[in-house]
Design a protein around this motif. Structure first.
Motif, mmCIF file in Angstrom:
data_model
loop_
_atom_site.group_PDB
_atom_site.id
_atom_site.type_symbol
_atom_site.label_atom_id
_atom_site.label_comp_id
_atom_site.label_asym_id
_atom_site.label_seq_id
_atom_site.Cartn_x
_atom_site.Cartn_y
_atom_site.Cartn_z
ATOM 1 N N ALA A 29 19.048 56.482 29.859
ATOM 2 C CA ALA A 29 18.392 57.792 29.745
ATOM 3 C C ALA A 29 18.864 58.730 30.854
ATOM 4 O O ALA A 29 19.160 59.908 30.601
ATOM 5 N N PHE A 30 18.957 58.226 32.071
ATOM 6 C CA PHE A 30 19.403 59.047 33.195
ATOM 7 C C PHE A 30 20.840 59.513 32.981
ATOM 8 O O PHE A 30 21.151 60.697 33.122
ATOM 9 N N THR A 31 21.724 58.592 32.640
ATOM 10 C CA THR A 31 23.138 58.914 32.441
ATOM 11 C C THR A 31 23.295 59.940 31.327
ATOM 12 O O THR A 31 24.010 60.938 31.471
ATOM 13 N N ARG A 32 22.625 59.708 30.214
ATOM 14 C CA ARG A 32 22.750 60.625 29.080
ATOM 15 C C ARG A 32 22.173 62.002 29.398
ATOM 16 O O ARG A 32 22.710 63.020 28.960
ATOM 17 N N ALA A 33 21.120 62.061 30.170
ATOM 18 C CA ALA A 33 20.545 63.355 30.553
ATOM 19 C C ALA A 33 21.516 64.128 31.451
ATOM 20 O O ALA A 33 21.686 65.341 31.287
ATOM 21 N N ARG A 34 22.143 63.441 32.388
ATOM 22 C CA ARG A 34 23.111 64.121 33.265
ATOM 23 C C ARG A 34 24.301 64.622 32.442
ATOM 24 O O ARG A 34 24.796 65.732 32.650
ATOM 25 N N GLN A 35 24.774 63.804 31.511
ATOM 26 C CA GLN A 35 25.902 64.217 30.676
ATOM 27 C C GLN A 35 25.511 65.402 29.793
ATOM 28 O O GLN A 35 26.303 66.336 29.628
ATOM 29 N N ALA A 36 24.312 65.393 29.253
ATOM 30 C CA ALA A 36 23.850 66.512 28.420
ATOM 31 C C ALA A 36 23.804 67.798 29.234
ATOM 32 O O ALA A 36 24.168 68.865 28.737
ATOM 33 N N GLU A 37 23.368 67.699 30.492
ATOM 34 C CA GLU A 37 23.359 68.872 31.371
ATOM 35 C C GLU A 37 24.770 69.437 31.544
ATOM 36 O O GLU A 37 24.944 70.631 31.764
ATOM 37 N N LEU A 38 25.766 68.577 31.452
ATOM 38 C CA LEU A 38 27.166 68.979 31.624
ATOM 39 C C LEU A 38 27.826 69.374 30.304
ATOM 40 O O LEU A 38 29.001 69.724 30.276
ATOM 41 N N GLY A 39 27.067 69.286 29.197
ATOM 42 C CA GLY A 39 27.556 69.771 27.917
ATOM 43 C C GLY A 39 28.254 68.760 27.026
ATOM 44 O O GLY A 39 28.981 69.148 26.111
ATOM 45 N N PHE A 40 28.033 67.486 27.259
ATOM 46 C CA PHE A 40 28.613 66.480 26.376
ATOM 47 C C PHE A 40 27.672 65.296 26.256
ATOM 48 O O PHE A 40 26.702 65.190 26.993
ATOM 49 N N THR A 41 27.952 64.447 25.287
ATOM 50 C CA THR A 41 27.137 63.255 25.086
ATOM 51 C C THR A 41 27.944 62.013 25.454
ATOM 52 O O THR A 41 29.183 62.033 25.460
ATOM 53 N N GLN A 42 27.237 60.954 25.730
ATOM 54 C CA GLN A 42 27.905 59.696 26.049
ATOM 55 C C GLN A 42 28.775 59.222 24.882
ATOM 56 O O GLN A 42 29.931 58.839 25.102
ATOM 57 N N PRO A 43 28.299 59.261 23.633
ATOM 58 C CA PRO A 43 29.166 58.854 22.521
ATOM 59 C C PRO A 43 30.417 59.729 22.383
ATOM 60 O O PRO A 43 31.487 59.229 22.026
ATOM 61 N N GLN A 44 30.306 61.021 22.663
ATOM 62 C CA GLN A 44 31.492 61.881 22.613
ATOM 63 C C GLN A 44 32.512 61.417 23.652
ATOM 64 O O GLN A 44 33.713 61.331 23.363
ATOM 65 N N TYR A 45 32.036 61.123 24.833
ATOM 66 C CA TYR A 45 32.915 60.638 25.900
ATOM 67 C C TYR A 45 33.570 59.319 25.494
ATOM 68 O O TYR A 45 34.772 59.115 25.679
ATOM 69 N N TRP A 46 32.784 58.427 24.909
ATOM 70 C CA TRP A 46 33.341 57.142 24.456
ATOM 71 C C TRP A 46 34.402 57.343 23.381
ATOM 72 O O TRP A 46 35.410 56.638 23.355
ATOM 73 N N LEU A 47 34.168 58.268 22.459
ATOM 74 C CA LEU A 47 35.167 58.552 21.427
ATOM 75 C C LEU A 47 36.479 58.978 22.070
ATOM 76 O O LEU A 47 37.550 58.471 21.721
ATOM 77 N N LEU A 48 36.400 59.916 22.995
ATOM 78 C CA LEU A 48 37.605 60.388 23.668
ATOM 79 C C LEU A 48 38.296 59.260 24.428
ATOM 80 O O LEU A 48 39.520 59.118 24.368
ATOM 81 N N ARG A 49 37.522 58.449 25.116
ATOM 82 C CA ARG A 49 38.102 57.341 25.889
ATOM 83 C C ARG A 49 38.789 56.326 24.977
ATOM 84 O O ARG A 49 39.865 55.824 25.289
ATOM 85 N N ASN A 50 38.158 56.014 23.862
ATOM 86 C CA ASN A 50 38.712 55.012 22.947
ATOM 87 C C ASN A 50 39.943 55.506 22.199
ATOM 88 O O ASN A 50 40.694 54.703 21.666
ATOM 89 N N LEU A 51 40.140 56.806 22.152
ATOM 90 C CA LEU A 51 41.297 57.365 21.461
ATOM 91 C C LEU A 51 42.429 57.770 22.413
ATOM 92 O O LEU A 51 43.527 58.073 21.956
#
Length: 155
Positions: A29-51
């Motif tokens: 919850a903490f990680t996802r909230a910080r990422q949302a504040e920065l304008g992205f989601t954890q799954p979006q980041y994972w998609l980019l990393r995996n590709l």
């Protein structure tokens, strides 16, 4: 459950499964909230990393949503909708797709991935505040031993 007034002996009797579950939910919850504040989601980041061939992808080849879901199976949460998340990344121009339904990271997407990755140390530092590295290592070793003791596998 509260530990405000428990002795070390009382703490030692606490159920590890409860506390690891509480910790997991709080950390996510903490990680996802910080990422949302920065304008992205954890799954979006994972998609980019995996590709990205500059990150998790060994070859930078495109992948379908089911292939990505399989690649992320050990950390994807049930509520994570990779189709919706990928659509957002397509709209941003960070991903593209081909006629076979494979998603590919774009140059802009890889630059965004690198930029998003720069936020990880600050998030980690906030989570680790007041915990020295030796204590953190000890905690992880204890958890790894509990995993081995119960026949689990360390992913």
């Amino acid at each position: 459950m509260t530990t405000q007034h428990l002795s070390d002996a009382d703490l030692a009797a606490q159920p590890a499964a409860y506390w690891t579950g509480v910790a997991y939910e709080a950390l996510i919850a903490f990680t996802r909230a910080r990422q949302a504040e920065l304008g992205f989601t954890q799954p979006q980041y994972w998609l980019l990393r995996n590709l990205s061939k500059n990150d998790i992808s060994p070859d930078g080849h495109g992948m379908t949503i089911p292939e990505l879901r399989e690649a992320m199976r050990s950390y994807l949460r049930p509520e994570d909708d990779l189709t919706a998340e990928s659509e957002t990344l397509l709209e941003r121009g960070w991903l593209t797709h081909d006629g076979d339904g494979r998603l590919w990271i774009t140059e802009a997407g890889d630059a965004a991935r690198a930029g998003l990755k720069q936020h990880a140390p600050a998030i980690r530092d906030r989570i680790h505040q007041g915990i020295d590295d030796a204590d953190y290592v000890t905690a992880l070793k204890v958890l790894q031993q509990m995993i081995r003791n119960t026949g689990g596998t360390e992913a």
